[in-house]
Design a protein around this motif. Structure first.
Motif, PDB file in Angstrom:
ATOM      1  N   ALA A  76     -32.547 -53.254   3.914  1.00 14.03           N
ATOM      2  CA  ALA A  76     -33.464 -53.995   3.042  1.00 14.03           C
ATOM      3  C   ALA A  76     -34.901 -53.526   3.235  1.00 14.03           C
ATOM      4  O   ALA A  76     -35.635 -53.298   2.258  1.00 14.03           O
TER       5      ALA A  76
ATOM      6  N   ASP B 139     -32.761 -58.182  -2.330  1.00 15.07           N
ATOM      7  CA  ASP B 139     -31.484 -58.807  -1.958  1.00 15.07           C
ATOM      8  C   ASP B 139     -30.357 -58.314  -2.856  1.00 15.07           C
ATOM      9  O   ASP B 139     -29.239 -58.050  -2.387  1.00 15.07           O
ATOM     10  N   ASP B 140     -30.648 -58.183  -4.155  1.00 10.08           N
ATOM     11  CA  ASP B 140     -29.641 -57.698  -5.108  1.00 10.08           C
ATOM     12  C   ASP B 140     -29.246 -56.255  -4.790  1.00 10.08           C
ATOM     13  O   ASP B 140     -28.065 -55.886  -4.881  1.00 10.08           O
TER      14      ASP B 140
ATOM     15  N   ALA C  59     -38.471 -60.005  -3.481  1.00  7.82           N
ATOM     16  CA  ALA C  59     -37.401 -60.266  -2.516  1.00  7.82           C
ATOM     17  C   ALA C  59     -36.045 -60.411  -3.194  1.00  7.82           C
ATOM     18  O   ALA C  59     -35.018 -59.989  -2.639  1.00  7.82           O
ATOM     19  N   THR C  60     -36.036 -60.973  -4.399  1.00  2.08           N
ATOM     20  CA  THR C  60     -34.768 -61.169  -5.105  1.00  2.08           C
ATOM     21  C   THR C  60     -34.125 -59.836  -5.456  1.00  2.08           C
ATOM     22  O   THR C  60     -32.914 -59.645  -5.270  1.00  2.08           O
TER      23      THR C  60
END
Length: 209
Positions: free
Chosen positions: A57, A77-78, A73-74
């Motif tokens: 990440a 994460d994806d 951040a989304t």
């Protein structure tokens, strides 16, 4: 022929192979950047990720920022989820892997995967059912040392409670085999593609045990 009490086994291109070109292309599409740019960016983080100094990440976040495509951040994460999904999808388990591991366990041979890898490898080994077939997972990202560093070999021997001369190491990279040999660990280079190694399959190694 010497019979060994333990087997240290590489993961990528030894028990499982992944088309990393397709992997990077697919991940780049999801990230909205070119595959070439992502490949260059990721390669610059390969060593820090493999020895656990940064996570996948964190590396992806830095690469995208460097490419002028900062992600929230989304999205990170994806992308991490997509990274694992693609690894599962593209990983090809070699047919002789499970029979080989099962035969070693049945013979009482201690086993460990010794892999230079990122933090997506343990979930992959769980997904493929391989983690349950060995005694130890000695992953560079977790022990913070990567082959050919002696530290990762010593850690594998320590966990298996065997001396160097009691273990056989199998890997597709000659320099890693040489590193093991320098420590007193017998080594066999496997080459599943070009036939230039000492073995072309894990089945050929059963006489050592």
């Amino acid at each position: 022929m010497t019979r060994y009490a333990a087997c240290l086994i590489d993961v990528y291109d030894t028990v499982v192979s992944v088309d990393f070109s397709r992997f990077v292309t697919s991940l780049a599409e999801r990230a909205g950047v070119s595959a070439d740019d992502l490949a260059i960016g990721v390669s610059s983080w390969e060593v820090p990720v493999s020895v656990g100094r940064v996570t996948i990440a964190e590396a992806l976040d830095d690469v995208l920022r460097t490419l002028g495509s900062p992600a929230d951040a989304t999205l990170i994460d994806d992308l991490v989820a997509a990274d694992l999904e693609l690894l599962h999808e593209l990983a090809v388990l070699h047919d002789d892997t499970i029979p080989f591991l099962q035969s070693l366990r049945a013979s009482g041979v201690r086993t460990a995967f010794v892999s230079n890898c990122a933090d997506n490898t343990r979930p992959l080994l769980d997904h493929l059912g391989l983690a349950a077939l060995v005694d130890e997972l000695v992953l560079s990202c977790e022990v913070q040392a990567a082959k050919p560093d002696p530290v990762i070999f010593h850690e594998a021997l320590r966990r298996l409670d065997v001396a160097p001369e009691q273990a056989l190491f199998v890997d597709d990279q000659q320099r890693y085999c040489d590193a093991a040999t320098a420590l007193g660990i017998a080594a066999v280079r496997i080459d599943r593609f070009d036939g230039t190694g000492a073995a072309a399959s894990l089945a050929e190694l059963t006489p050592y045990f």
